[in-house]
Design a protein around this motif. Structure first.
Motif, PDB file in Angstrom:
ATOM      1  N   ASP A 255       1.085  -1.198   0.058  1.00  0.00           N
ATOM      2  CA  ASP A 255       0.142   0.005   0.169  1.00  0.00           C
ATOM      3  C   ASP A 255       0.908   1.283   0.076  1.00  0.00           C
ATOM      4  O   ASP A 255       0.502   2.119  -0.791  1.00  0.00           O
ATOM      5  N   ARG A 259       0.712   3.886  -2.963  1.00  0.00           N
ATOM      6  CA  ARG A 259       0.238   5.426  -2.423  1.00  0.00           C
ATOM      7  C   ARG A 259       1.373   6.325  -3.097  1.00  0.00           C
ATOM      8  O   ARG A 259       1.063   7.335  -3.584  1.00  0.00           O
ATOM      9  N   GLU A 263       1.166   9.581  -5.636  1.00  0.00           N
ATOM     10  CA  GLU A 263       1.370  10.820  -5.090  1.00  0.00           C
ATOM     11  C   GLU A 263       2.368  11.631  -6.041  1.00  0.00           C
ATOM     12  O   GLU A 263       2.317  12.639  -6.524  1.00  0.00           O
ATOM     13  N   THR A 287      -9.261  -1.675  -1.876  1.00  0.00           N
ATOM     14  CA  THR A 287      -7.876  -1.400  -1.986  1.00  0.00           C
ATOM     15  C   THR A 287      -6.633  -2.427  -2.186  1.00  0.00           C
ATOM     16  O   THR A 287      -5.812  -1.929  -2.570  1.00  0.00           O
ATOM     17  N   VAL A 296      -7.504   1.639  -4.460  1.00  0.00           N
ATOM     18  CA  VAL A 296      -7.108   2.829  -3.826  1.00  0.00           C
ATOM     19  C   VAL A 296      -8.195   3.173  -2.540  1.00  0.00           C
ATOM     20  O   VAL A 296      -8.939   2.817  -2.589  1.00  0.00           O
ATOM     21  N   HIS A 300      -7.977   9.244   0.119  1.00  0.00           N
ATOM     22  CA  HIS A 300      -6.392   9.452  -0.203  1.00  0.00           C
ATOM     23  C   HIS A 300      -6.437   9.822  -1.579  1.00  0.00           C
ATOM     24  O   HIS A 300      -5.899  11.101  -1.891  1.00  0.00           O
ATOM     25  N   ILE A 301      -6.877   8.989  -2.493  1.00  0.00           N
ATOM     26  CA  ILE A 301      -6.773   9.228  -3.892  1.00  0.00           C
ATOM     27  C   ILE A 301      -7.329  10.612  -4.246  1.00  0.00           C
ATOM     28  O   ILE A 301      -6.966  11.234  -5.231  1.00  0.00           O
TER      29      ILE A 301
END
Length: 386
Positions: A255, A259, A263, A287, A296, A300-301
């Motif tokens: 993860d 992630r 980003e 996820t 995801v 967050h995304i």
């Protein structure tokens, strides 16, 4: 709702009627491939050909000097998309009144894996997945970020949609694919997606796992599935097969890798893009899922990107977690509309209504170039009544 259809440059280039025909469907946008994987595609209306064979993953435009001297770099297309194929098609589509956004396939590249086998995901049996670059490896991450920037920011594009920006696994329709003999659900697919390249082995070690013991445990967990036992599916099924503590440690590694790649790539595209350039990711709210629509965390995304493109072939349920996470985000429901490939253009109007109720703000149609005339007429009818 705003509607866009996916298009390949070879659907447009050489066909003087293509751009107007696509605009005539009632869409406002064309999501045009600028970097794409190998494929064999039908072009049922093109005046010069009926089949296009893209022999390997390629960029569909001329690359720039950022790749000079680098081992990992994009491959140029062959005669299926020569020169600036993207630019030529984008110009025609824009002239027909359509917004053009780039469609960029990232961590899915069989030629990269064939020529640089050490970049590939390696499963617990030691099998390499040449179509699946391991996104934990530093050189691969740098390649993917730079490819995202270059392929996204093509002249004339008002936004981009980034596909496969995350882990890829067993899912892949390879040439004459013969991998469906034993049905694997979510649990089996997750275990078969765990990577054991050198970088990932070290990453598991940082989570307190012995990589050799983990690989042996994965093989043992999968053995009942090979023998025909049912795959319980879901995350509970994964925990049942491998143990909750062990799979949690694998997730902690994987993860974080996915992630931070997302980003970094989005940040890099945004830094190089003009104001107002829109960045969407193809994504799944489950996820631990892998593939073209990687799993995801919705909150967050949507704190990173402007929105998501969500697969809706099985219904609108995957839309809701994204719609709840951020009210002003773009949540685009992606519907297949090619009947012979499992799409349902005849139910598109009803499907769009359900998607809107589930929080969709836009729709995507896969795929204007592949669909029959009858399928396109059904799309046109559905969009005219929305």
């Amino acid at each position: 709702m705003k509607a866009s259809t996916f298009v390949y440059p070879w659907d447009v280039n050489g066909d003087p009627e293509a751009a107007a025909r696509i605009a005539g469907l009632g869409v406002q946008q064309a999501t045009l491939a600028s970097a794409y994987h190998s494929t064999r595609a039908l072009t049922p209306r093109h005046p010069r050909h009926r089949i296009v064979t893209a022999e390997h993953a390629a960029v569909l435009y001329p690359t720039d000097s950022r790749w000079d001297g680098r081992a990992l770099r994009p491959y140029a297309a062959g005669d299926w998309a020569p020169g600036d194929a993207f630019g030529e098609a984008a110009e025609a589509l824009a002239a027909a009144g359509l917004d053009v956004h780039t469609w960029v396939v990232l961590a899915h590249n069989s030629r990269l894996g064939a020529e640089h086998p050490d970049t590939s995901v390696v499963n617990a049996y030691g099998d390499r997945y040449p179509w699946a670059p391991c996104i934990a490896q530093p050189a691969t991450r740098a390649y993917l970020v730079d490819l995202a920037v270059e392929a996204a920011l093509r002249p004339g594009a008002a936004g981009t949609e980034l596909e496969s920006l995350g882990w890829y696994g067993l899912q892949h329709l390879h040439a004459h694919d013969k991998t469906g003999g034993v049905p694997l659900g979510d649990a089996g697919m997750y275990l078969m997606a765990l990577c054991f390249c050198g970088t990932c082995r070290a990453g598991y070690g940082d989570q307190g796992l012995d990589a050799d013991a983990l690989a042996a445990a994965v093989r043992a967990a999968l053995e009942p599935l090979w023998q025909g036992a049912p795959d319980d599916g879901g995350w509970a099924g994964v925990e049942k097969l491998l143990g909750a503590g062990t799979v949690a440690a694998t997730r902690a590694w994987r993860d974080e890798i996915a992630r931070t790649l997302q980003e970094t790539a989005v940040r890099a595209v945004r830094a190089a893009a003009p104001e107002g350039f829109r960045i969407l990711l193809h994504a799944d709210p489950v996820t631990y899922h892998v593939g073209a629509n990687p799993g995801v965390d919705p909150e967050h995304i949507l704190s990173v990107a402007d929105g998501v493109v969500v697969p809706c072939a099985g219904g609108p349920e995957l839309l809701t977690p994204f719609a709840r996470a951020r009210a002003d985000a773009v949540v685009a429901a992606n519907f297949p509309v090619v009947s012979a490939m499992g799409g349902s253009p005849g139910t598109l109007a009803a499907d769009m209504a359900r998607a809107k109720e589930s929080g969709a703000s836009e729709i995507r149609l896969y795929h204007a170039g592949l669909a029959s005339d009858g399928d396109l007429e059904a799309v046109r009818s559905a969009l005219s009544g929305r």
